[in-house]
Design a protein around this motif. Structure first.
Motif, PDB file in Angstrom:
ATOM      1  N   TRP A 580      36.731  41.595  39.839  1.00  0.00           N
ATOM      2  CA  TRP A 580      36.359  41.775  38.443  1.00  0.00           C
ATOM      3  C   TRP A 580      35.044  42.543  38.301  1.00  0.00           C
ATOM      4  O   TRP A 580      34.968  43.543  37.616  1.00  0.00           O
ATOM      5  N   ALA A 581      34.004  42.090  38.996  1.00  0.00           N
ATOM      6  CA  ALA A 581      32.699  42.749  38.945  1.00  0.00           C
ATOM      7  C   ALA A 581      32.354  43.213  40.350  1.00  0.00           C
ATOM      8  O   ALA A 581      32.002  42.402  41.213  1.00  0.00           O
ATOM      9  N   GLN A 584      29.148  42.245  42.101  1.00  0.00           N
ATOM     10  CA  GLN A 584      29.131  40.837  42.517  1.00  0.00           C
ATOM     11  C   GLN A 584      30.034  40.616  43.714  1.00  0.00           C
ATOM     12  O   GLN A 584      29.692  39.888  44.652  1.00  0.00           O
ATOM     13  N   HIS A 610      34.790  44.903  34.909  1.00  0.00           N
ATOM     14  CA  HIS A 610      34.084  44.025  33.974  1.00  0.00           C
ATOM     15  C   HIS A 610      33.392  44.794  32.853  1.00  0.00           C
ATOM     16  O   HIS A 610      33.116  44.230  31.787  1.00  0.00           O
ATOM     17  N   GLY A 634      34.344  33.225  42.489  1.00  0.00           N
ATOM     18  CA  GLY A 634      33.404  33.658  41.462  1.00  0.00           C
ATOM     19  C   GLY A 634      33.916  34.814  40.631  1.00  0.00           C
ATOM     20  O   GLY A 634      33.549  34.965  39.451  1.00  0.00           O
ATOM     21  N   GLU A 635      34.793  35.656  41.231  1.00  0.00           N
ATOM     22  CA  GLU A 635      35.383  36.748  40.462  1.00  0.00           C
ATOM     23  C   GLU A 635      36.258  36.206  39.335  1.00  0.00           C
ATOM     24  O   GLU A 635      36.181  36.654  38.192  1.00  0.00           O
ATOM     25  N   ARG A 638      34.047  34.337  36.681  1.00  0.00           N
ATOM     26  CA  ARG A 638      33.325  35.234  35.775  1.00  0.00           C
ATOM     27  C   ARG A 638      34.279  35.901  34.791  1.00  0.00           C
ATOM     28  O   ARG A 638      33.956  36.040  33.596  1.00  0.00           O
ATOM     29  N   SER A 641      35.132  33.321  32.173  1.00  0.00           N
ATOM     30  CA  SER A 641      33.997  33.099  31.289  1.00  0.00           C
ATOM     31  C   SER A 641      33.850  34.232  30.282  1.00  0.00           C
ATOM     32  O   SER A 641      33.647  34.002  29.077  1.00  0.00           O
ATOM     33  N   GLU A 642      33.977  35.476  30.757  1.00  0.00           N
ATOM     34  CA  GLU A 642      33.763  36.610  29.865  1.00  0.00           C
ATOM     35  C   GLU A 642      34.921  36.807  28.894  1.00  0.00           C
ATOM     36  O   GLU A 642      34.711  37.243  27.748  1.00  0.00           O
ATOM     37  N   ARG A 645      34.054  34.271  26.282  1.00  0.00           N
ATOM     38  CA  ARG A 645      32.878  34.668  25.511  1.00  0.00           C
ATOM     39  C   ARG A 645      33.262  35.663  24.419  1.00  0.00           C
ATOM     40  O   ARG A 645      32.761  35.593  23.287  1.00  0.00           O
TER      41      ARG A 645
END
Length: 701
Positions: A580-581, A584, A610, A634-635, A638, A641-642, A645
């Motif tokens: 994703w990022a 990261q 991302h 974590g990918e 995140r 989460s986004e 958001r």
């Protein structure tokens, strides 16, 4: 007509062939067969013998232990070696480590060949003309003997210590932690395996213990004298014996291994010859920023073949070069200089005048013959299959291998000298599949040919066009050219979908220039290739362009995320184990030097999905396992989460979903978890593509 793919329980119950070994006389092959456990929570593995010379003899089951067996290999005398955690009557009852076992060719029960506290990881190589085998095993670094290593392990187990002190990089690999034990290559002489009546007392060990005045309860348990004592070929190895290929000379005197050499945080592989009697190491080939891998030794013991590869940089991919030399490394020369494919396996032909090589090729995985005299490789197989586990019958010059395609799982075949391919007997019939398969292709914006496979339901027609599922492969250096039990499009076809399996830029099997089109630019040609071949596919009258979805895992998940941020043409997108990022991902993946070396910092940011989260208009199903160390969780966290958001409603609800597996890895392999995965994916697609009500899978509570 119903097929096993109509029911997920029926599908996971299908037996599957995972490996093949060929006897020295070429007449017998041993298959590793996996079947689901009776409770559906895992797989049992057993060994089956089949005739390899196309006779009518029926398959015969060789093993039946509850722990299962895998990785078979033949000795020079026709005995079968394998790795298993089956109980050893002479070992401790609670010992669950996998050991090396031998099943005699003349009949009788299998017996253990090793009794290492940490077990045997794999059979690395077996001598063709001698009773010597090289095994890979993990040993604790502080131990100075096998006995001391066993004692250290017992202490850690007793005190329930799981902590690992790392002194080098990396610390993880795919789905498991590295350490505290280190990989070693161990040589064993099968002639030292002794039959005994009753237990064997190691008097020398008892004498040593007495002379050292050690308390009997504190002395390490002697290694069994009835078993061949492993000879450590790589003492104090660090991570160097994470080998990229191991070969042993026919007479069993020399091992050639591709051993890992640290280069700062990164590493390279060099070829090292190891004299088994003296343990002396001689470096054969070693260059900075170059990998030497996949060694193979000729049947007469005089020559060595290997693959040489310059490290890739952001400037572009590099060629996997085929090389041969004398066994001592002299007279080294490259062969097949103009061949623009990446070898996936190599071995010497029966006459030692050519290499038998497999490589991806135009959506298939054929077998090639590469002459040592520098001639162009000749393609031996011309069907729609991919070949693996290729073995040479030295008696006839024929080949015995496994092959598969999207229409048939792995099954054994014989390739004769006249290039005929004949299926061999197997313990079970190949399953009926619901799909028909067609090849599709288009021309990309830059003029490149982009092709793929299209699997269609049998009733797809102009009057009943099928909804389309674009399935993007991982890698990205990969090709949709072989059956996968984990990512199986036949299951989607059985539910009425047409499945497009394209090979966009970065895919293997089309040459270095095709890979380079997407290098350091994942969001450019790979994306436009996918859209172009989707356009060509939905133009068919048997495909419904108004009902489409996209999905992918790993790099395919990355591309699913990129697609989500750049088009709203799909009704739903499934993104599994996805990047994703990229800023990261790079430092947190299990081996960051590679991923950080193939991107410039600017391209890593430019191609990171991302950045386009606010442009997503398509419902996403995010899937991730916590034990995924290649694409860390974590990918997925995140991304989730986004998404929330930016798109969650005031009451916290969202059209997106997150399927999370706390104890699964990159692939999600446990049978019932695979069922849950497919149930959730198909429920999500049914809601958004077929217009059905959302139905939460029952096993998700």
């Amino acid at each position: 007509m119903p097929t096993p793919f109509d029911s997920l329980d029926s599908y996971i119950a299908l037996p599957r062939i995972e490996g093949l070994a060929l006897s020295p006389d070429g007449r017998r092959a041993v298959l590793t067969v996996a079947t689901v456990k009776t409770d559906g929570t895992g797989f049992d593995r057993s060994l089956w013998e089949i005739p390899a010379d196309a006779t009518d003899a029926p398959p015969r089951r060789l093993t039946r232990s509850a722990k299962g067996e895998a990785a078979p290999a033949f000795t020079s005398t026709g005995d079968v070696l394998f790795v298993s955690a089956r109980p050893d009557s002479d070992a401790d009852e609670d010992d669950e480590s996998g050991q090396l076992w031998l099943l005699p060719a003349g009949g009788g029960e299998a017996r253990a060949v090793t009794r290492l506290a940490g077990g045997v990881s794999s059979i690395a190589a077996v001598a063709e003309a001698a009773g010597r085998v090289v095994a890979s095993a993990e040993l604790l670094p502080s131990a100075d003997s096998i006995e001391a290593e066993a004692k250290l392990r017992a202490e850690r187990k007793k005190k329930k210590i799981s902590a690992i002190l790392h002194e080098s990089y990396p610390i993880r690999f795919w789905d498991h932690d590295l350490g505290p034990a280190e990989p070693h290559l161990l040589a064993l002489d099968l002639a030292d395996l002794r039959d005994t009546v009753g237990a064997v007392r190691d008097e020398s060990a008892e004498s040593d213990a007495a002379s050292d005045e050690k308390d009997e309860k504190d002395a390490p348990t002697p290694y069994p004298a009835s078993l061949p004592r492993p000879r450590d070929l790589t003492p104090k190895p660090g991570r160097s014996a994470d080998a990229a290929g191991v070969a042993v000379s026919p007479d069993g005197s020399t091992v050639v291994a591709a051993l890992r050499v640290p280069e700062g945080q990164d590493a390279r592989y060099r070829l090292v010859a190891i004299d088994i009697e003296t343990g002396e190491h001689t470096t054969l080939f070693d260059e900075s920023r170059v990998d030497f891998e996949f060694p193979a030794i000729s049947h007469d013991g005089s020559r060595l073949a290997f693959v040489r590869t310059d490290k890739a940089t952001p400037d572009g991919p590099t060629q996997y070069e085929l090389w041969v030399s004398a066994i001592d490394g002299s007279d080294a020369r490259r062969i097949a200089n103009e061949w623009d494919r990446w070898p996936s396996s190599l071995t010497f032909a029966a006459d030692d005048a050519s290499l038998v090589v497999t490589a991806d090729q135009d959506g298939r995985g054929p077998v090639f013959l590469a002459p040592l005299d520098g001639g162009a490789p000749e393609q031996l197989t011309h069907d729609d299959f991919t070949y693996t586990d290729v073995h040479v019958d030295r008696m006839t010059g024929d080949l015995v291998a496994l092959r598969s395609s999207w229409m048939a799982p792995s099954h054994p075949v014989r390739i004769t000298r006249d290039r005929a391919v004949t299926p061999l007997a197997a313990p079970f019939e190949l399953p009926d599949v619901p799909a028909t398969m067609a090849e599709v292709e288009t021309t990309a914006e830059d003029g490149a040919r982009v092709r793929g496979w299209l699997l269609l339901p049998p009733d797809a027609s102009a009057g009943k066009p099928a909804p389309l599922l674009l399935w993007i492969h991982g890698g990205p250096l990969n090709s949709w050219n072989a059956w996968s039990w984990r990512w199986n499009p036949q299951l989607a076809v059985a539910r009425g979908y047409a499945v497009l399996l394209p090979d966009p830029a970065l895919s293997t099997g089309y040459g270095l220039d095709f890979i380079a089109r997407g290098w350091n630019a994942w969001g450019k040609a790979p994306y436009t290739d996918l859209m172009a071949i989707t356009d060509a596919t939905v133009a068919r009258d048997d495909v419904d362009e108004t009902r489409t979805a996209a999905m992918g895992g790993s790099f395919g998940g990355y591309m699913a995320n990129w697609v989500a941020g750049h088009t709203d043409r799909f009704r739903a997108i499934v993104t599994h184990a996805s990047l994703w990022a990229l800023d990261q991902f790079g430092p947190t993946t299990d081996f960051s030097p590679y991923w950080e070396s193939i991107f410039t910092p600017e391209a890593m940011m430019e191609n990171s999905p991302h950045r386009f989260v606010e442009d997503i208009r398509t419902p996403l199903l995010v899937v991730h396992g916590d034990r995924d160390y290649r694409v860390p969780v974590g990918e997925g966290l995140r991304l989730w989460s986004e998404l929330n958001r930016h798109f969650a409603a005031e009451d916290g609800s969202t059209e997106h979903r997150f399927l999370y597996f706390p104890d699964e890895n990159h692939w999600v392999l446990k049978p019932q978890h695979a069922v849950v995965w497919y149930e959730t994916v198909f429920a999500f697609l049914a809601q958004h593509v077929l217009g059905e009500e959302w139905a939460r899978p029952a096993n998700l509570g």
